[in-house]
Structure formats: C-alpha cells, structure tokens
Design an enzyme around this catalytic site. Structure first.
Site, PDB file in Angstrom:
ATOM      1  N   CYS A   6      39.349  43.711  49.599  1.00  0.00           N
ATOM      2  CA  CYS A   6      38.071  43.424  48.937  1.00  0.00           C
ATOM      3  C   CYS A   6      37.034  42.848  49.889  1.00  0.00           C
ATOM      4  CB  CYS A   6      38.297  42.481  47.759  1.00  0.00           C
ATOM      5  SG  CYS A   6      38.994  40.875  48.207  1.00  0.00           S
TER       6      CYS A   6
ATOM      7  N   HIS B   1      39.308  37.268  45.082  1.00  0.00           N
ATOM      8  CA  HIS B   1      38.516  38.499  45.167  1.00  0.00           C
ATOM      9  C   HIS B   1      37.137  38.184  45.742  1.00  0.00           C
ATOM     10  CE1 HIS B   1      37.783  42.659  44.236  1.00  0.00           C
ATOM     11  NE2 HIS B   1      36.755  42.395  43.436  1.00  0.00           N
TER      12      HIS B   1
ATOM     13  N   ASP C 212      30.531  45.497  42.454  1.00  0.00           N
ATOM     14  CA  ASP C 212      31.868  45.316  43.029  1.00  0.00           C
ATOM     15  C   ASP C 212      32.265  46.603  43.738  1.00  0.00           C
ATOM     16  OD1 ASP C 212      34.417  44.678  43.741  1.00  0.00           O
ATOM     17  OD2 ASP C 212      35.085  44.063  41.754  1.00  0.00           O
TER      18      ASP C 212
END
Length: 674
Positions: free
Chosen positions: A417, A461, A477
């Site tokens: 991520c 994250h 995202d």
C-alpha cells in the site's frame, strides 16, 4: 566479620532471593542487562557472606558501589525524570539492599521493596497474563515474609499455605476497596522514554514500513459502535497525514505535525461542528503505541479528556499512548458536510511540495498527459487504470533505490500500500493537484460475541487524498485499483499465500485456532471494559446501582456491612472448625512440653518457631539445653517427616526425663531469684 548470631538463617535468605527473582523477572527484559548481572552478583556475595568466605561490604565499598550505580544509570538513560530510569533506580535499590542484608528488619525492608518492584510490572502492561503473574509474585513475596518467622515457618508448604490464607482473607476487602475507593491517576501516567521502541504506524513512511506491520497479528484497535456500523469499504481509520517528501521518505512536516507547528483544537467548541448530526458514534480502545496519534474515521470529534482535533481531520492525545487508552468519537463523513471553498496558499504549497530533482520519468509521464490537455481528475483516472492493468499487489516487494517512485512505476511494478499511495501522491503533485498521503488502518474483523470491531497491526494501510475545487479533499485509495479485495475483505484475502507466511504458528490456517484467538481477545476486551477502564464515572454508576442516591451514611453502611459479615463468618468458621478438628498427637505432646517449660519460667513467645524456642531455652537455662534440643528434634522429625520412632522418643522424653529436669531447673531458678 559479622557473627553467626547476626546473620539471617539459610531458609530466610533463600526465600528473600526467591521473592526478589520473581519480582525482577518480568523487568529484566526492559531493564539494561547490567542490572540483572548486578542483582546476581549481589546475591552471590551475600551467599558467600553466609558461608563465611567474605565479609559484608564496608562503608567505603558501599559508597563506591553507589557511585558506579549512578554512573551506570546516567550512561544508560538520557534523562532522569522519566519512567524507565525511575524503575531502574528502584530495581537497583532493591538489588543493593542485599549487600547489607543482616537482620530480620533488613529482610522485611527488602521484601517490602519487592512489593513495589512487583507493582511496576503494571506500568507497561495491564493484561490478564500480567495480572496473573502479579498474583503469583504477591503470593511468593508474602510467603517469604511468613518464612521470616523462623525455620518452622520457612518450610515451603507452610509458608505458601499461610500466604494463600492471608491473600484469600484479603480478597473481599480488596474487591470492596476497588469499588468504593476514589479513582486516582495511575502510576503509569508519569513521563516515559519516547525514544524506546515503538509499535504500530510510525511518524514517517518509507518503502517497506507497512510491509513490516503486515507480519504482526497483534491487536491495534477495538471499536464498539453506538448505532450504525460503517461498511467495510468505509472503514478507514486515519491517524497520520504525510505532506513532506524527500525523494524516498514521507513525513508530516512543519505545520502538519502537532509537535512542529500543526494546530490542535483541544476543546470541541473551538472548531465548529457540522449542523447535521454525526453519522457514527463509537468508542475506540487503542493499544499502547508510544506516540500521540489516535485513530478515527474522517471528520472526528471527541469529548474525551486530553484528546484534541487537528485541522486535517485527525485526533491526537496530549501525551503519548503508553498504555491501553479508550476515547469516545463522533464522526461526520465528508459527504454530509459543507465543503471548504478554497485551499489556503500555505496549505496548497505544502501539498504540492516535491524534491527539486529525482524521479524524472514520472515527471515526464505526467507532463505529457498535461500537454494533451488532461485535467487533474483525468490524470488520476489514467494512473489508477495503469495500476489496475500492469501492477501486482504483494507483501514481498523488491527493494527500491534512490528514485523509488520511478523504479516502482516503471521497473518493478510490484508493491504494497505505501508504494501505491506514495507514487500516486507524487504523480498528482507533479500534475499540479494538491495531494497528501494518509496513514492508519483499514478494515477490521467483527467480533460478534462482544459486538466490536477488532483491528490488528496487519490492517495498517496507507492511502491518498487529493484536493478538488468545489469538492474539497477526496479520498483515493490506489491499492483498491490493484486489489479491491484488500479493502472489501481484508489483507488475508488480498495477500493469499503470502499472508503471515513467516509466522511461527500460522493461526489463520486452522479454524479452531482462529476461534480460540477470538475468544481470548473477547476475554481481554471484557477485562479492559470491566477492570482496567473502571474510572470515576463507572464507579459512580456502579455505586448508584448498588445503594441508590449517594450519601455519606449510605456509603458508610455499604462499606461496613460486608466487612462485618466477613469478620463474623471468619469467627464462626474458626470456632466450628476448631472444635471439630482433633489436634494431632505430635502437636499435643509439644504443647505439653511448652506448658512444662512455662512452669519452669521459660514461656514460648507468640509465633516463635520450635527451633528458635529451643535455642532460647539453651541460652536462658543451660541445664535444659540438651534435653530441649532432643525434644525439639524429635518433634520436627515426627511432625514433618512422619517418623513414628521420633514420636515414641518424644513420648519417652516427656514421660520420664522431663519431670526430673524441670524440678531441678525450677529449684535452681528459685534459688537464683528468678
């Protein structure tokens, strides 16, 4: 050299050292290694003194040891007025007491210090295993205290039995005090060393940081809701915002970090709240992170003491989270708010900042798109489509060099991520769109047994936010473009075989272990809710349920009634069990011995051990020394070893020899005026 009469007996020393070891054991992993060696050396020296091979240290040697101790602490710790050096100083004081451990008074002082050292166990952790260990430590220290009464009391079975009885009798009073005593600030609120190792999301983000967190299944957050629960794709628990980039590492930067110019609203009235009601109300129980960052959904507000709100929709605590911390939150998702019309000049410059050089390929790629007339939103769509077509989500990304963004986007195309979020924000800034990286946790596992959301470290994250005129900050995202299952179903679904691959015990692969782990977490959650977080508000609610309206008279009755009931029950139990229990033969014979000794002018003192009593008889009446020693030896062998021959010997001594010896001793005492 100290005389044998001044030295503690061997059993007392061994019990003291056992209590010290139990009290220090959990601290040894946190204290410097040399403190453990110092304790072992002090114990060795004291045993050598007992054997007569060494003398107790003199004043000069003690002063030298103290000087070396202070120098060691100064060298080990950067500051004195913090938790770690204070605990170390207490442990060292506890250790050095062994160098002057001579009398029973010294033993009692050492064991009282042991209680304080054992209490520091709860400074860093208040979990159930630590609580159980604290009970064991208290049991052993109390047994060591009981063992100081004499050699008879020092026997393990008797000392531990007496300790268990004392703790059992104290338990009702402990529970009563837990409910009625005013809640005071805990010991672990004192300053701690923030330079020590941290856990959880860090102050900065570089390639590989979140990959490391993906290997840990430790709980990070437990969240219970009062009302609706956000769907999985909306569970973004934001904690940090990174706006400064040096080519490899993202940091908060000046004006964002509350410790470096970032503004914090410590009162809910300082920052106006939206007119509509909050969509979500919830309580977060956050594990210790040794940092002030708290985690919540976007646009949070909290009335919990010591919690403030930043201008970029985050929550922070006045002091670092050194132990489990609970706080209440209300959240207004951005789609329910009036959007800020413009971005200030300083904030725009901050969120467009890029290094002067480096990562030239992504800059050229974005510039070509801009020359084609694409807007910021269109460039974002192009980049997300590129992620979806050509990139791989993995927990084992290859190492990146100096131009980490270029190497990720055009060479490896494999990442976690932080790779996707960092490269996306870099590209959007190069396109002239204000953007920033947001770090926290995403997702969570619903625990239906206690109805709370469990967020673990591997749920850490990073995602992005971009500023769009007329729409404000929008969450993007990039990871969801590559692995949408990561957001929808969690890391385990997205990572596949890579998930927790390096763990010693792959719990997630066995259903029974998964269920046991959840059960254990529910127990911990209930423990925290019931015991650890029992603050003044919960105490007041509990007392009101028990006694109704609170008043001094009702509180006095509430406190006195259970104490009186317990004392009355103990009295009844003692009377009935004492009548119904027949005293063993050996104890009856020894009682006869003590009565006849009393008639001879030597009365046994309360709590005096048989061997100590025999030694005192020898000092006060030498003619009885041999006989009292033989009688005591026979009593101990019969009472503790079950030796029937010793029991018969004790009978013979009391029947034939005791009468003559006592008459002679009594006559001599009368002639001498005793």
């Amino acid at each position: 050299m100290a005389s044998n009469r001044d030295l503690l007996p061997r059993e007392s020393l061994l019990w003291i050292f056992a209590a010290q070891f139990v009290a220090l054991l959990p601290q040894l992993s946190q204290l410097p290694l040399w403190i453990g060696f110092a304790w072992a050396f002090a114990v060795y020296w004291r045993l050598e003194v007992f054997r007569g091979r060494r003398d107790l240290p003199g004043r000069a040697l003690k002063l030298l040891v103290i000087a070396l101790t202070v120098a060691g602490l100064a060298q080990t710790y950067q500051r004195w007025f913090a938790l770690e050096p204070m605990v170390a100083l207490l442990a060292l004081s506890f250790t050095l007491k062994n160098l002057e451990l001579v009398s029973r008074r010294d033993a009692f002082v050492s064991l009282l210090l042991a209680y304080f050292v054992a209490a520091t166990l709860f400074v860093r952790e208040q979990s159930i295993p630590y609580a159980l260990y604290g009970l064991i430590a208290t049991l052993v220290i109390t047994a060591a205290l009981a063992a100081q009464l004499g050699s008879f009391s020092a026997r393990p079975r008797r000392a531990l039995g007496l300790s268990l009885r004392l703790l059992a009798q104290a338990t009702p009073l402990m529970l009563l005090l837990f409910v009625v005593m005013p809640r005071l600030g805990p010991l672990w609120n004192v300053p701690q060393d923030t330079s020590a190792g941290r856990t959880g999301v860090s102050d900065s983000m570089a390639p590989g940081d979140f990959t490391r967190l993906s290997k840990s299944a430790k709980p990070a957050l437990r969240i219970s809701f009062d009302g609706p629960i956000p769907p999985p794709e909306q569970r973004y628990w934001r904690g940090l915002v990174y706006s400064e980039f040096d080519g490899r590492t993202w940091r908060q930067g000046f004006g964002v970090d509350p410790r470096n110019g970032g503004r914090v609203y410590w009162n809910s009235g300082e920052r106006p709240l939206p007119q509509v009601g909050p969509r979500y109300r919830y309580q977060v129980i956050q594990e210790a992170s040794r940092s002030p960052w708290l985690f919540a959904l976007a646009r949070p507000a909290s009335d919990s003491a010591g919690v403030g709100e930043t201008a970029d929709d985050r929550l922070v605590k006045r002091s670092p989270v050194y132990s489990r911390f609970a706080y209440e939150v209300r959240s207004w998702p951005r789609d329910s708010q009036v959007i800020q019309s413009t971005l200030s000049g300083a904030e725009r410059r901050r969120n467009l900042q890029l290094p002067a050089d480096g990562n030239l390929r992504i800059r050229d790629w974005v510039e070509r798109l801009r020359r084609r007339g694409l807007s910021g939103e269109e460039i974002s769509s192009q980049l997300l489509a590129l992620y979806n077509r050509e990139f791989t989500y993995t927990l084992s990304p290859p190492a990146l060099g100096r131009d980490s963004v270029d190497e990720f986007l055009f060479d490896s195309q494999k990442g976690f991520c932080e790779h996707f979020a960092g490269s996306y924000v870099f590209a959007m800034r190069a396109a002239g769109v204000p953007a920033r990286v947001v770090a926290g946790y995403q997702g969570g596992e619903w625990v239906s047994g206690e109805e709370y959301l469990l967020v673990r470290e591997y749920d850490a994250h990073a995602w992005a936010e971009i500023w769009l005129d007329g729409r404000g900050w929008q969450r993007v995202d990039p990871t969801a473009a590559v692995a949408p299952e990561r957001v929808r179903d969690g890391l385990e679904s997205a990572a596949g075989e890579e998930f927790m691959r390096d763990s010693l015990l792959p719990v997630h692969r066995f259903d029974i272990l998964v269920k046991l782990r959840l059960q254990w977490d529910m127990i911990n959650y209930r423990w925290y809710q019931t015991v650890i977080s029992f603050d003044s508000e919960k105490q007041r609610d509990t007392l009101q349920r028990l006694v109704g309206e609170l008043s001094p008279l009702r509180m006095a009755l509430f406190f006195a009634t259970p104490v009186a009931v317990v004392l009355f029950g103990i009295l009844l139990w003692t009377r009935f069990t004492g009548r119904g229990r027949k005293q063993p033969v050996v104890e009856r014979l020894y009682a006869v011995f003590c009565k006849r000794m009393a008639r001879a002018g030597i009365t046994r003192r309360p709590g005096e051990a048989p061997r100590d009593f025999a030694e005192r008889i020898a000092l006060e009446s030498p003619p009885l020394a041999e006989f009292s020693g033989r009688a005591t030896d026979a009593f101990e062998r019969a009472g503790y070893g079950g030796d029937k021959e010793a029991l018969n010997e004790l009978r013979r001594l009391l029947r034939w020899r005791l009468g003559l010896s006592f008459r002679v001793s009594a006559r001599k005492n009368r002639l001498m005026g005793h």
